[in-house]
Every structure is written in C-alpha cells, then in structure tokens.
Design a protein around this motif. Structure first.
Motif, PDB file in Angstrom:
ATOM      1  N   VAL A 103       0.830  -1.215   0.000  1.00  0.00           N
ATOM      2  CA  VAL A 103       0.000   0.000   0.000  1.00  0.00           C
ATOM      3  C   VAL A 103       0.861   1.261   0.000  1.00  0.00           C
ATOM      4  CG1 VAL A 103      -1.883   1.255   1.124  1.00  0.00           C
ATOM      5  CG2 VAL A 103      -1.812  -1.250   1.242  1.00  0.00           C
ATOM      6  N   PHE A 104       1.608   1.473   1.076  1.00  0.00           N
ATOM      7  CA  PHE A 104       2.324   2.745   1.215  1.00  0.00           C
ATOM      8  C   PHE A 104       3.404   2.922   0.152  1.00  0.00           C
ATOM      9  CE2 PHE A 104       1.289   1.765   5.860  1.00  0.00           C
ATOM     10  CZ  PHE A 104       0.033   2.337   5.761  1.00  0.00           C
ATOM     11  N   GLY A 105       4.137   1.856  -0.157  1.00  0.00           N
ATOM     12  CA  GLY A 105       5.153   1.939  -1.208  1.00  0.00           C
ATOM     13  C   GLY A 105       4.542   2.226  -2.559  1.00  0.00           C
ATOM     14  N   THR A 106       3.413   1.572  -2.842  1.00  0.00           N
ATOM     15  CA  THR A 106       2.738   1.791  -4.120  1.00  0.00           C
ATOM     16  C   THR A 106       2.194   3.206  -4.221  1.00  0.00           C
ATOM     17  OG1 THR A 106       2.174  -0.559  -4.256  1.00  0.00           O
ATOM     18  CG2 THR A 106       0.900   0.961  -5.616  1.00  0.00           C
ATOM     19  N   ILE A 107       1.650   3.719  -3.120  1.00  0.00           N
ATOM     20  CA  ILE A 107       1.181   5.106  -3.119  1.00  0.00           C
ATOM     21  C   ILE A 107       2.332   6.052  -3.437  1.00  0.00           C
ATOM     22  CG2 ILE A 107       0.353   6.986  -1.643  1.00  0.00           C
ATOM     23  CD1 ILE A 107      -1.412   4.945  -0.210  1.00  0.00           C
ATOM     24  N   GLN A 108       3.485   5.813  -2.832  1.00  0.00           N
ATOM     25  CA  GLN A 108       4.608   6.722  -3.058  1.00  0.00           C
ATOM     26  C   GLN A 108       5.096   6.645  -4.501  1.00  0.00           C
ATOM     27  OE1 GLN A 108       7.902   6.367  -0.339  1.00  0.00           O
ATOM     28  NE2 GLN A 108       8.814   8.292  -1.026  1.00  0.00           N
ATOM     29  N   VAL A 109       5.098   5.450  -5.094  1.00  0.00           N
ATOM     30  CA  VAL A 109       5.458   5.339  -6.515  1.00  0.00           C
ATOM     31  C   VAL A 109       4.497   6.174  -7.353  1.00  0.00           C
ATOM     32  CG1 VAL A 109       5.595   3.787  -8.503  1.00  0.00           C
ATOM     33  CG2 VAL A 109       6.563   3.073  -6.311  1.00  0.00           C
ATOM     34  N   LEU A 129      -3.947  -5.498  -8.331  1.00  0.00           N
ATOM     35  CA  LEU A 129      -4.708  -5.743  -7.117  1.00  0.00           C
ATOM     36  C   LEU A 129      -4.871  -7.256  -6.954  1.00  0.00           C
ATOM     37  CD1 LEU A 129      -7.224  -2.859  -7.791  1.00  0.00           C
ATOM     38  CD2 LEU A 129      -5.238  -2.796  -6.295  1.00  0.00           C
ATOM     39  N   SER A 130      -6.053  -7.728  -6.654  1.00  0.00           N
ATOM     40  CA  SER A 130      -6.250  -9.159  -6.457  1.00  0.00           C
ATOM     41  C   SER A 130      -7.723  -9.439  -6.248  1.00  0.00           C
ATOM     42  CB  SER A 130      -5.460  -9.630  -5.225  1.00  0.00           C
ATOM     43  OG  SER A 130      -5.778 -10.967  -4.894  1.00  0.00           O
ATOM     44  N   ALA A 131      -8.136 -10.665  -6.556  1.00  0.00           N
ATOM     45  CA  ALA A 131      -9.470 -11.095  -6.139  1.00  0.00           C
ATOM     46  C   ALA A 131      -9.590 -11.010  -4.623  1.00  0.00           C
ATOM     47  CB  ALA A 131      -9.726 -12.520  -6.612  1.00  0.00           C
ATOM     48  N   THR A 143      -4.607  -5.383   2.663  1.00  0.00           N
ATOM     49  CA  THR A 143      -3.768  -4.456   1.895  1.00  0.00           C
ATOM     50  C   THR A 143      -4.314  -4.270   0.486  1.00  0.00           C
ATOM     51  OG1 THR A 143      -2.212  -6.138   1.004  1.00  0.00           O
ATOM     52  CG2 THR A 143      -1.707  -5.195   3.164  1.00  0.00           C
ATOM     53  N   LYS A 144      -4.818  -5.345  -0.112  1.00  0.00           N
ATOM     54  CA  LYS A 144      -5.342  -5.235  -1.467  1.00  0.00           C
ATOM     55  C   LYS A 144      -6.675  -4.492  -1.498  1.00  0.00           C
ATOM     56  CE  LYS A 144      -2.020  -7.173  -3.746  1.00  0.00           C
ATOM     57  NZ  LYS A 144      -1.220  -6.408  -4.725  1.00  0.00           N
ATOM     58  N   ALA A 145      -7.474  -4.633  -0.433  1.00  0.00           N
ATOM     59  CA  ALA A 145      -8.702  -3.846  -0.339  1.00  0.00           C
ATOM     60  C   ALA A 145      -8.360  -2.363  -0.226  1.00  0.00           C
ATOM     61  CB  ALA A 145      -9.514  -4.300   0.869  1.00  0.00           C
ATOM     62  N   ALA A 146      -7.334  -2.066   0.570  1.00  0.00           N
ATOM     63  CA  ALA A 146      -6.889  -0.673   0.695  1.00  0.00           C
ATOM     64  C   ALA A 146      -6.377  -0.147  -0.638  1.00  0.00           C
ATOM     65  CB  ALA A 146      -5.814  -0.555   1.766  1.00  0.00           C
ATOM     66  N   LEU A 147      -5.614  -0.974  -1.342  1.00  0.00           N
ATOM     67  CA  LEU A 147      -5.055  -0.533  -2.617  1.00  0.00           C
ATOM     68  C   LEU A 147      -6.140  -0.384  -3.678  1.00  0.00           C
ATOM     69  CD1 LEU A 147      -2.497   0.286  -4.062  1.00  0.00           C
ATOM     70  CD2 LEU A 147      -2.104  -2.122  -4.656  1.00  0.00           C
TER      71      LEU A 147
END
Length: 230
Positions: A103-109, A129-131, A143-147
């Motif tokens: 989540v946080f790393g992906t947001i920063q990217v 993301l993911s099922a 984490t995937k729900a957040a993303l």
C-alpha cells in the motif's frame, strides 16, 4: 493512451513472477524501453530493458525514480508481498511489511511518477490488485482492499492530466508467491496480456479468471457471503 508500441514503461517487482511476465509482454508488444525495478535485478538480455534497484519499503529509492526514469509513459505497480498472515494471530511486523510494501510503497510510486506521466502526455498506470481485494484472506487481503480504494481515488485524481488508471484483479497466479496453494492458478503471462490489453481498449478494471469474477460478484450480496469458494 491506446498504444503500447514505442511506449516507455516502468514495472515494479520485475525480476520474477507476474512482474517478469509484464516485462516480457511489453517487449513483445513493441515497447521502446522498459525500466525493470526490483531489489535483485534480473538479467533480461535485451537492450531495451534498464534495471533499477527499488525497495518499496525504502522511500529514498522510490524518490529517485523520477530522475532515473524521466521518459516513462506507463507505470505498472506490480510489486507486493504475501506473508500468509491472519488478523488475530498476526505478527505485527509481518502486517507492517505487507502494508508498507503493498500500500504505502505503491502510493509513493504513484506520487513520484504521476508528474512524469503528466509531462509525457498522460499515459497509463496499472495497479495489480487481487481477487483478495474482496475476500477474507488475512492482512494481505486487507492491503489489497486498501489498494483497490487507492486505485479508485487515483483514477479520479489523475483523470484531469489524462492518465488512464487500471485496476487488475487476478485470482491465484502460478508464481512463487502462491506456489504451495492447492488451487487452480492463472498463467502470469495471460494476466499480463489481459492487463496490457486494457490500455488499448480503455478499460478501467480487469477481472482475470473465474476466481476474480466470483469474488467481485459476492460484493452485491450479504457480507456474510464474502468467503472463499468451496
């Protein structure tokens, strides 16, 4: 953005699994250059591939991306970890690692690379993301729900600059991450092709496989029915 040919892409977690498949499919579709980011570089043996050292838990390495990859037109947020962590019995360090990476790393990217995409005409951003975004699978699913929510927000925030944002929801993929799970698994190259096709067709969300379609359909029912298929 409609055309992958002659594009310049950046792929996180590119040294194996789905990330490696993304690099292969981008090259097959005629990408001019692919920045392959990972903690341990892979030898792609292709002059179009540029390896970049990246750890999504290291903010300093993320902040360098815009300088190292200023010509990017496609960002693929693929890197992630799955530590098979439950909620009640979780080691909190594992929970933090999953959230910091997924989540946080992906947001920063996204924050670092959004101005690059804008400067290069808008382009596209794919979030893997993911099922599990819609199913109870411990802290990884959280984490995937957040993303998923982050991706939906990015789609609105990046729309004014002309950036297409795509959320890709595969089921289990035949990679090291879920090697020990005794369930049907999707081929990583099939998942990558489906995701890249969405750039060409203008889609915003991609459901890959029956598992993913099953999970999304459960959202319209009672919350007690948000469970794994039996």
């Amino acid at each position: 953005m409609k055309n992958i040919q002659n594009s310049v892409a950046l792929v996180t977690g590119a040294n194996r699994g789905l990330g490696l498949a993304f690099v292969q499919e981008l090259l097959a579709k005629g990408a001019a250059k692919v920045y392959a980011t990972s903690r341990k570089p892979h030898n792609f043996n292709d002059p179009r591939v540029v390896n970049i050292s990246l750890d999504l838990k290291d903010s300093a390495s993320i902040k360098k991306l815009a300088q190292l990859a200023p010509d990017v037109t496609i960002v693929i947020n693929n890197a992630g970890v799955f530590l098979h962590t439950t909620i009640l019995d979780a080691d909190m360090e594992n929970v933090r690692t999953e959230f910091e990476t997924n989540v946080f790393g992906t947001i920063q990217v996204a924050q670092v690379m959004a101005p690059v995409l804008k400067a290069n005409g808008g382009g596209a951003m794919i979030d893997v993301l993911s099922a599990a975004s819609w199913l109870p699978l411990g802290s990884y699913a959280a984490t995937k729900a957040a993303l998923w929510s982050v991706t939906n927000a990015l789609r609105q925030e990046l729309k004014p600059q002309g950036t297409q944002v795509i959320g890709v929801h595969p089921g289990p993929i035949d990679t090291d991450m879920v090697r020990g799970m005794d369930v049907p698994k999707d081929n990583p190259n099939d998942v990558a092709r489906a995701a890249l096709k969405a750039i060409e067709t203008g889609e915003s969300e991609v459901l890959v496989g029956d598992f993913s379609r099953y999970a999304k359909a459960r959202l319209s029912g009672p919350v007690d029915e948000l469970r794994l298929p039996v």
